[in-house]
Scaffold this active site. Sequence first.
Site, mmCIF file in Angstrom:
data_model
loop_
_atom_site.group_PDB
_atom_site.id
_atom_site.type_symbol
_atom_site.label_atom_id
_atom_site.label_comp_id
_atom_site.label_asym_id
_atom_site.label_seq_id
_atom_site.Cartn_x
_atom_site.Cartn_y
_atom_site.Cartn_z
ATOM 1 N N SER A 168 21.500 -47.102 41.089
ATOM 2 C CA SER A 168 20.389 -46.504 40.354
ATOM 3 C C SER A 168 20.864 -45.383 39.431
ATOM 4 C CB SER A 168 19.331 -45.960 41.338
ATOM 5 O OG SER A 168 19.891 -44.935 42.135
ATOM 6 N N HIS A 204 14.686 -44.732 42.143
ATOM 7 C CA HIS A 204 15.883 -44.823 42.989
ATOM 8 C C HIS A 204 15.590 -45.675 44.228
ATOM 9 C CE1 HIS A 204 19.253 -43.826 45.576
ATOM 10 N NE2 HIS A 204 18.349 -43.623 46.518
ATOM 11 N N GLU A 214 24.339 -45.742 50.345
ATOM 12 C CA GLU A 214 24.167 -45.055 49.058
ATOM 13 C C GLU A 214 25.332 -45.261 48.089
ATOM 14 O OE1 GLU A 214 21.503 -43.904 48.016
ATOM 15 O OE2 GLU A 214 20.305 -43.293 49.745
ATOM 16 N N HIS A 217 17.470 -49.558 46.466
ATOM 17 C CA HIS A 217 17.524 -49.982 47.867
ATOM 18 C C HIS A 217 16.895 -51.341 48.169
ATOM 19 C CE1 HIS A 217 19.151 -46.350 49.780
ATOM 20 N NE2 HIS A 217 18.438 -45.634 48.914
HETATM 21 FE FE LIG Z 1 18.668 -43.613 48.602
#
Ligand SMILES: [Fe+2]
Length: 300
Positions: free
Chosen positions: A220, A155, A201, A160
Amino acid sequence: MAALIDTVTEAVVDARGVNSGVAPVTYGHGERPPRGDYAQARADYTCEQDWAAYSAADHDLYRRLYERQAAQLGGLACDEFIDAIGLLGSPAQIPRFDALSEKLQRATGWEVVAVPGLIPEEAFFSLLSRRRFPVTGWIRKPEEFDYVVEPDVFHDLFGHVPLLFNPMFADYMQAYGAGGLKASRLESCEQLARLYWYTVEFGLIDTPDGLRAYGAGILSSAGELRHSVTSREPQRLGFDLDRIMRTRYKIDSYQSTYFVIDSFKQLFDATAPDFKPIYERVAGLHELTADERLPTDRVF
Ligand SMILES: [Fe+2]
């Protein structure tokens, strides 16, 4: 999902009163045990990436996660993300953070640093404000292939890091960290956590080709990527800083509301001013549930 959830932590002080390390951070208010080895972490919660400790099965799991996500990015992820995903290196193995940091340093002055898992908000903000992005060292178990509660190395890296190669987004992340340090003093972390949640997010961006995802939690996730962009179920509302700071979010299901930015510059510009008057304004208004609709909402 990094550190911006409710966390429980306290400094570890030994019998001599000396701070001997950092306390583990657990997820939410439940009874979940902490995940990750906090004994090796420094006072700022960073640690070494023990790359040699990854097994062949770990690398293979990373590859399978990567390939499943990469296959569905077209038409759903924003171009800036797709253009940068290759910079993570070969999907055949979990990237070495130091090699990735060299590339990031040259592009935007950021680096990735290993952390044992979730870290406290202040430590998280402090790292971001210094252009250091904390990445969890461990990878999920095979049985968590479809869903893992705490953010793992897949993730954090896949979701990110690609956008940290984008100069405008990279500046936003640093400004967010600096704002977070201030918010901790003002006790406005909850409002700031919502901003992180609904942008970093779970953010969507409007493009000439239609809506696209830029949030790491979406990018993700095997199921939420398509859901967030194409499903008729959730509402998609124009970015509105005050409104976002009033809006609660869901941590255990797909989001029922996504906020849409016009550009990364809009995001950066909106979050550049001092948040103090905004916190005060928002504190005087009632909170909104995750699926509420206001007459003033700009609906996509
Ligand atoms: Fe995150």
